[in-house]
Motif scaffolding. Structure first.
Motif, PDB file in Angstrom:
ATOM      1  N   ARG A   1      -0.619   5.252  16.321  1.00  0.00           N
ATOM      2  CA  ARG A   1      -1.980   5.500  15.846  1.00  0.00           C
ATOM      3  C   ARG A   1      -2.905   4.648  16.691  1.00  0.00           C
ATOM      4  O   ARG A   1      -2.572   3.516  17.034  1.00  0.00           O
ATOM      5  CB  ARG A   1      -2.136   5.116  14.384  1.00  0.00           C
ATOM      6  CG  ARG A   1      -1.370   6.040  13.468  1.00  0.00           C
ATOM      7  CD  ARG A   1      -1.790   5.790  12.046  1.00  0.00           C
ATOM      8  NE  ARG A   1      -0.832   4.884  11.440  1.00  0.00           N
ATOM      9  CZ  ARG A   1      -0.985   4.337  10.267  1.00  0.00           C
ATOM     10  NH1 ARG A   1      -2.084   4.553   9.579  1.00  0.00           N
ATOM     11  NH2 ARG A   1      -0.066   3.554   9.760  1.00  0.00           N
TER      12      ARG A   1
ATOM     13  N   ASN B   1       1.188   1.201   0.561  1.00  0.00           N
ATOM     14  CA  ASN B   1       0.427   1.388   1.795  1.00  0.00           C
ATOM     15  C   ASN B   1      -0.727   0.406   1.823  1.00  0.00           C
ATOM     16  O   ASN B   1      -1.381   0.166   0.813  1.00  0.00           O
ATOM     17  CB  ASN B   1      -0.110   2.811   1.902  1.00  0.00           C
ATOM     18  CG  ASN B   1       0.970   3.791   2.277  1.00  0.00           C
ATOM     19  OD1 ASN B   1       1.979   3.415   2.850  1.00  0.00           O
ATOM     20  ND2 ASN B   1       0.773   5.040   1.961  1.00  0.00           N
ATOM     21  N   LEU B   2      -0.973  -0.170   2.982  1.00  0.00           N
ATOM     22  CA  LEU B   2      -1.998  -1.185   3.156  1.00  0.00           C
ATOM     23  C   LEU B   2      -3.045  -0.733   4.154  1.00  0.00           C
ATOM     24  O   LEU B   2      -2.801   0.153   4.962  1.00  0.00           O
ATOM     25  CB  LEU B   2      -1.364  -2.482   3.688  1.00  0.00           C
ATOM     26  CG  LEU B   2      -0.188  -3.048   2.908  1.00  0.00           C
ATOM     27  CD1 LEU B   2       0.422  -4.202   3.681  1.00  0.00           C
ATOM     28  CD2 LEU B   2      -0.638  -3.498   1.542  1.00  0.00           C
ATOM     29  N   THR B   3      -4.195  -1.384   4.115  1.00  0.00           N
ATOM     30  CA  THR B   3      -5.214  -1.234   5.148  1.00  0.00           C
ATOM     31  C   THR B   3      -5.220  -2.523   5.941  1.00  0.00           C
ATOM     32  O   THR B   3      -5.334  -3.605   5.374  1.00  0.00           O
ATOM     33  CB  THR B   3      -6.602  -0.980   4.537  1.00  0.00           C
ATOM     34  OG1 THR B   3      -6.575   0.256   3.840  1.00  0.00           O
ATOM     35  CG2 THR B   3      -7.674  -0.934   5.610  1.00  0.00           C
ATOM     36  N   LEU B   4      -5.062  -2.431   7.248  1.00  0.00           N
ATOM     37  CA  LEU B   4      -5.113  -3.588   8.121  1.00  0.00           C
ATOM     38  C   LEU B   4      -6.453  -3.597   8.827  1.00  0.00           C
ATOM     39  O   LEU B   4      -6.832  -2.614   9.452  1.00  0.00           O
ATOM     40  CB  LEU B   4      -3.992  -3.529   9.164  1.00  0.00           C
ATOM     41  CG  LEU B   4      -2.566  -3.421   8.638  1.00  0.00           C
ATOM     42  CD1 LEU B   4      -1.592  -3.338   9.812  1.00  0.00           C
ATOM     43  CD2 LEU B   4      -2.228  -4.597   7.756  1.00  0.00           C
ATOM     44  N   ALA B   5      -7.178  -4.703   8.714  1.00  0.00           N
ATOM     45  CA  ALA B   5      -8.475  -4.837   9.374  1.00  0.00           C
ATOM     46  C   ALA B   5      -8.483  -6.143  10.147  1.00  0.00           C
ATOM     47  O   ALA B   5      -8.060  -7.177   9.635  1.00  0.00           O
ATOM     48  CB  ALA B   5      -9.593  -4.816   8.351  1.00  0.00           C
TER      49      ALA B   5
ATOM     50  N   ARG C   1      -9.520  -1.183  12.439  1.00  0.00           N
ATOM     51  CA  ARG C   1      -8.686  -1.109  11.238  1.00  0.00           C
ATOM     52  C   ARG C   1      -7.746   0.069  11.303  1.00  0.00           C
ATOM     53  O   ARG C   1      -8.016   1.066  11.971  1.00  0.00           O
ATOM     54  CB  ARG C   1      -9.547  -1.060   9.984  1.00  0.00           C
ATOM     55  CG  ARG C   1     -10.337   0.210   9.845  1.00  0.00           C
ATOM     56  CD  ARG C   1     -11.365   0.184   8.739  1.00  0.00           C
ATOM     57  NE  ARG C   1     -10.726   0.155   7.449  1.00  0.00           N
ATOM     58  CZ  ARG C   1     -11.308  -0.321   6.347  1.00  0.00           C
ATOM     59  NH1 ARG C   1     -12.530  -0.791   6.404  1.00  0.00           N
ATOM     60  NH2 ARG C   1     -10.682  -0.289   5.218  1.00  0.00           N
ATOM     61  N   PHE C   2      -6.629  -0.088  10.591  1.00  0.00           N
ATOM     62  CA  PHE C   2      -5.662   0.985  10.396  1.00  0.00           C
ATOM     63  C   PHE C   2      -5.474   1.143   8.896  1.00  0.00           C
ATOM     64  O   PHE C   2      -5.254   0.157   8.197  1.00  0.00           O
ATOM     65  CB  PHE C   2      -4.313   0.655  11.048  1.00  0.00           C
ATOM     66  CG  PHE C   2      -4.364   0.623  12.546  1.00  0.00           C
ATOM     67  CD1 PHE C   2      -4.326   1.795  13.275  1.00  0.00           C
ATOM     68  CD2 PHE C   2      -4.448  -0.580  13.226  1.00  0.00           C
ATOM     69  CE1 PHE C   2      -4.375   1.766  14.664  1.00  0.00           C
ATOM     70  CE2 PHE C   2      -4.489  -0.616  14.605  1.00  0.00           C
ATOM     71  CZ  PHE C   2      -4.454   0.560  15.324  1.00  0.00           C
ATOM     72  N   GLU C   3      -5.555   2.374   8.405  1.00  0.00           N
ATOM     73  CA  GLU C   3      -5.381   2.632   6.981  1.00  0.00           C
ATOM     74  C   GLU C   3      -4.017   3.250   6.727  1.00  0.00           C
ATOM     75  O   GLU C   3      -3.400   3.827   7.614  1.00  0.00           O
ATOM     76  CB  GLU C   3      -6.492   3.557   6.496  1.00  0.00           C
ATOM     77  CG  GLU C   3      -7.857   2.975   6.786  1.00  0.00           C
ATOM     78  CD  GLU C   3      -8.867   3.276   5.723  1.00  0.00           C
ATOM     79  OE1 GLU C   3      -8.509   3.800   4.670  1.00  0.00           O
ATOM     80  OE2 GLU C   3     -10.030   2.973   5.974  1.00  0.00           O
ATOM     81  N   SER C   4      -3.542   3.120   5.495  1.00  0.00           N
ATOM     82  CA  SER C   4      -2.260   3.688   5.053  1.00  0.00           C
ATOM     83  C   SER C   4      -1.092   3.203   5.911  1.00  0.00           C
ATOM     84  O   SER C   4      -0.268   3.990   6.364  1.00  0.00           O
ATOM     85  CB  SER C   4      -2.317   5.219   5.036  1.00  0.00           C
ATOM     86  OG  SER C   4      -3.319   5.659   4.154  1.00  0.00           O
ATOM     87  N   VAL C   5      -1.018   1.897   6.123  1.00  0.00           N
ATOM     88  CA  VAL C   5       0.088   1.282   6.855  1.00  0.00           C
ATOM     89  C   VAL C   5       1.150   0.882   5.830  1.00  0.00           C
ATOM     90  O   VAL C   5       0.856   0.183   4.865  1.00  0.00           O
ATOM     91  CB  VAL C   5      -0.391   0.049   7.644  1.00  0.00           C
ATOM     92  CG1 VAL C   5       0.769  -0.637   8.334  1.00  0.00           C
ATOM     93  CG2 VAL C   5      -1.458   0.456   8.648  1.00  0.00           C
TER      94      VAL C   5
END
Length: 70
Positions: A32, A3-7, A43-47
């Motif tokens: 989301r 899982n990644l964080t996209l910022a 940002r989106f977390e847990s991608v």
């Protein structure tokens, strides 16, 4: 899978967009939503890595075209 964080920073015509809604949709149609900061940050977390996503943006001031990663 990892899982990644996209910022990101949302730019419009070289200027940062104020208060836009950013929607991330996965291949199953799960969405989301993130709202940009006054500086255009979001940002989106847990991608999940190695999945296909569509990102759509809506704003009162600007119009955007949805993009899907390859």
């Amino acid at each position: 899978m990892k899982n990644l964080t996209l910022a990101f920073i949302l730019l419009t015509c070289g200027m940062k967009a104020l208060v836009a809604a950013v929607v991330l949709t996965d291949a199953n149609g799960t969405t989301r939503t993130a709202v940009t900061t006054a500086f255009g940050n979001y940002r989106f977390e847990s991608v999940t890595q190695n999945e296909n996503y569509t990102i759509a943006v809506s704003s009162r001031k600007f119009s955007f075209t949805s993009r899907r990663n390859p």
